[in-house]
Design an enzyme around this catalytic site. Structure first.
Site, PDB file in Angstrom:
ATOM      1  N   TYR A   1      -1.886  -0.897  10.636  1.00  0.00           N
ATOM      2  CA  TYR A   1      -2.150  -1.348   8.925  1.00  0.00           C
ATOM      3  C   TYR A   1      -0.803  -0.662   8.140  1.00  0.00           C
ATOM      4  CZ  TYR A   1      -3.923  -1.460   4.253  1.00  0.00           C
ATOM      5  OH  TYR A   1      -4.086  -1.928   2.916  1.00  0.00           O
TER       6      TYR A   1
ATOM      7  N   LYS B   1       2.117  -2.932   6.279  1.00  0.00           N
ATOM      8  CA  LYS B   1       2.405  -2.723   4.727  1.00  0.00           C
ATOM      9  C   LYS B   1       3.948  -2.142   4.460  1.00  0.00           C
ATOM     10  CE  LYS B   1      -1.598  -3.813   3.071  1.00  0.00           C
ATOM     11  NZ  LYS B   1      -1.763  -4.964   2.519  1.00  0.00           N
TER      12      LYS B   1
ATOM     13  N   SER C   1       0.937  -1.256   0.020  1.00  0.00           N
ATOM     14  CA  SER C   1      -0.138   0.171   0.128  1.00  0.00           C
ATOM     15  C   SER C   1       0.703   1.364   0.071  1.00  0.00           C
ATOM     16  CB  SER C   1      -0.788  -0.004   1.359  1.00  0.00           C
ATOM     17  OG  SER C   1      -1.461   1.400   1.381  1.00  0.00           O
TER      18      SER C   1
END
Length: 274
Positions: free
Chosen positions: A178, A182, A165
């Protein structure tokens, strides 16, 4: 009104993207795409199949798998599907076994499964949140890679694609854990590039920016949020899942035969790095 306009734009983009596909770069290849019953995963599965691959779809819910398989088969594509929660070893094993039984082997692994069960700053996050996100987003990606090797080593042109991401480069404040997971995937790609190259396997990553999916719905369902998000994007719009799928098909194909260890950002010009 905004929602209607968005839906019309999505349908028009999908129709134009599908009608413009003329490549058959993946004829004779077999692919697995995890978390592939909606959003980016489904778009990738569709595009790989449109380019000639036989694709095994997977998701945690049987009803979603059945629906996605029926949808793609109705388009004349060669697909099958199975339930696979990537955090469950027996279901990962079944995923590979079913792929070999149905299609005879494996050439392409697309690790797309990821979660974000909570929002908030990093230092306010509970240990449980850290464990859950890193278990699925990082550890299970590694396990899928490792468990795919017996099949991939038998392929003439094997490839692994990891979905990272843009948050891995520029963390989002409310998606802190999160984002860190990534970033870890960027390291996983770099750390395994040479080892996989020795086995003839390429590995690359894709780092999407703001893509119009269910996960990002809060960012565009109101006109105010939508305008705020677009301010940070040079192209002044969110991306579409098919715009990620096209890159995945390229990276999986022989057109990318000399590309490995890279992560490509697809963000419409969102600032991310030098």
């Amino acid at each position: 009104m905004l929602r209607t306009t968005i839906k019309q734009s999505v349908r028009q983009f999908n129709a134009n993207a599908s009608s413009s596909i003329k490549c058959h770069r993946l004829e004779g290849k077999v692919a697995i795409v995890t978390a592939s019953t909606e959003g980016i995963g489904l778009s990738i599965a569709r595009r790989l199949a449109q380019e000639g691959a036989k694709v095994m779809l997977s998701s945690r819910k049987e009803a979603n798998v059945k629906k996605a398989v029926e949808e793609l088969k109705s388009e004349g594509l060669q697909v099958a599907g199975t339930v696979c929660h990537v955090g469950k070893a027996e279901q990962r094993k079944n995923l590979f076994e079913k792929t070999k039984t149905n299609f005879g082997g494996l050439d392409i692994l697309v690790s797309n499964a990821g979660i974000n069960p909570a929002v908030g700053p990093a230092l306010d996050s509970d240990e449980e949140v850290w464990d859950k996100i890193f278990d699925i987003n990082v550890k299970c990606t590694y396990l899928l890679m490792k468990e795919s090797l017996p099949l991939l080593k038998c392929s003439k042109s094997p490839s692994i694609i990891i979905m990272s991401s843009i948050a891995g480069y520029q963390p989002y404040n409310l998606l802190s854990i999160y984002s860190i997971s990534k970033t870890a995937l960027l390291g996983l790609i770099k750390a395994t590039t040479s080892e996989l190259a020795d086995k003839g396997i390429r590995i690359n990553g894709i780092a999407p920016g703001m893509i119009r999916t269910k996960m990002s719905q809060l960012l565009y369902e109101s006109e105010e949020n939508h305008e705020l998000v677009k301010m940070n994007i040079s192209m002044r719009r969110l991306g579409m899942p098919d715009e990620i799928a096209g890159l995945a098909a390229f990276l999986a194909s022989d057109d990318a035969s000399y590309i490995t260890g890279e992560t490509i950002i697809v963000s419409g010009g969102t600032n991310s790095r030098l």
